[in-house]
Structures are given as structure tokens and as C-alpha cells.
Design an enzyme around this catalytic site. Structure first.
Site, PDB file in Angstrom:
ATOM      1  N   SER A  37       0.852  -1.194   0.000  1.00  0.00           N
ATOM      2  CA  SER A  37       0.000   0.000   0.000  1.00  0.00           C
ATOM      3  C   SER A  37       0.882   1.236   0.000  1.00  0.00           C
ATOM      4  CB  SER A  37      -0.872   0.000   1.256  1.00  0.00           C
ATOM      5  OG  SER A  37      -1.556   1.224   1.394  1.00  0.00           O
ATOM      6  N   TYR A  50      -2.208  -0.369  10.548  1.00  0.00           N
ATOM      7  CA  TYR A  50      -2.152  -0.620   9.108  1.00  0.00           C
ATOM      8  C   TYR A  50      -0.869  -0.046   8.525  1.00  0.00           C
ATOM      9  CZ  TYR A  50      -3.514  -0.814   4.208  1.00  0.00           C
ATOM     10  OH  TYR A  50      -3.537  -1.077   2.862  1.00  0.00           O
ATOM     11  N   ALA A  52       1.925   0.706  10.080  1.00  0.00           N
ATOM     12  CA  ALA A  52       3.085  -0.014  10.622  1.00  0.00           C
ATOM     13  C   ALA A  52       3.266  -1.366   9.934  1.00  0.00           C
ATOM     14  CB  ALA A  52       2.924  -0.201  12.133  1.00  0.00           C
ATOM     15  N   LYS A  54       2.323  -2.247   6.919  1.00  0.00           N
ATOM     16  CA  LYS A  54       2.746  -2.081   5.525  1.00  0.00           C
ATOM     17  C   LYS A  54       4.197  -1.602   5.438  1.00  0.00           C
ATOM     18  CE  LYS A  54      -1.005  -3.548   3.642  1.00  0.00           C
ATOM     19  NZ  LYS A  54      -1.034  -4.754   2.828  1.00  0.00           N
TER      20      LYS A  54
END
Length: 138
Positions: A37, A50, A52, A54
Site C-alpha cells: 500500500s 495498518y 506499521a 505495511k
């Protein structure tokens, strides 16, 4: 919830990669392609776990690439922005024109691009952003 997101996005990727690598090394080819992402390149409040996870995905993939490149294994992180998937829901969906978001087919084309590159080239990171702003105008 933090642990669950880390397990889904990072830990399970590490486990699956660890199980596949011995066979890939033996075959002297293969590809590890992960849909990460754009969140892996920035920080933001409200979805700390989220972001962290990715960032961890991209750090893991970058390190794995250095370990397996001489075995002919490609490693790539595809990092899209807004993708028209069920992950966009609720208030976010009301603010976005989903036709202007990245489509799943666009991501699939990126995977094919990585797989079709010559053996001596490895695109290690691909960032996708919507060409046109997907935000609805008031």
C-alpha cells in the site's frame, strides 16, 4: 486489533515466504510479489497498525530481495493508493468516485509486468496512484 493486523499483513507473509523460499531457491527462479500500500510510504493517524504493518512488509521484502536475488528470484512490492475493492466502505466510499479509483485489473497488470520483465531486471517497488482525484467535489 493491532496484533491481528500485523498477523494478517506481515507475519503471515513472512511465514509463507519462509516456506516457499527453499523450493524457489532450488528451482533457481520465482517471484515474490506482494500487494502492499502507499501507506507503506507515509504515516497517518487513525490506522496506526495498518501503516506499521505495511512499512514492515516493505522492509521485509527489501531485505528478502537482497538475500534471494542471486537465486534468480524476483521480489516486488506493489503499492497502490485507493483501489476499488470492498476495503473501501462506509464514509470513505461516499466521498470517492469509485470509477476514478485504481481498479483490481490495474493491479493484476502490475503483477504481469513484474513477471514479464527479463530475468536480469527486477522492479522491486511499484507505486500506483489514481490518475484523476477520486474524491467527489462538494
Amino acid at each position: 486489533m493491532w496484533e491481528e493486523v500485523m498477523m494478517v499483513n506481515l507475519v503471515n507473509l513472512m511465514r509463507l515466504t519462509g516456506r516457499c523460499l527453499p523450493m524457489m531457491k532450488e528451482l533457481k527462479h520465482g517471484a515474490i510479489i506482494t500487494i502492499s500500500s502507499l501507506a507503506a510510504t507515509m504515516t497517518g493517524g487513525g490506522v496506526v497498525q495498518y501503516h506499521a504493518s505495511k512499512w514492515g512488509v516493505n522492509g521485509f521484502l527489501g531485505s528478502i530481495y537482497e538475500d534471494v536475488r542471486e537465486h534468480g528470484i524476483k521480489v516486488c512490492s506493489i503499492m497502490p493508493g485507493f483501489v476499488n475493492t470492498p476495503m473501501i466502505q462506509g464514509e470513505d466510499a461516499k466521498k470517492l468516485n469509485l470509477d476514478k479509483c485504481i481498479q483490481s485489473e490495474d493491479i493484476a497488470e502490475g503483477v504481469l509486468y513484474v513477471l514479464r520483465t527479463p530475468y536480469n531486471v527486477c522492479p522491486t517497488e511499484i507505486k500506483y496512484r489514481p490518475q484523476y482525484t477520486p474524491y467527489m467535489k462538494n
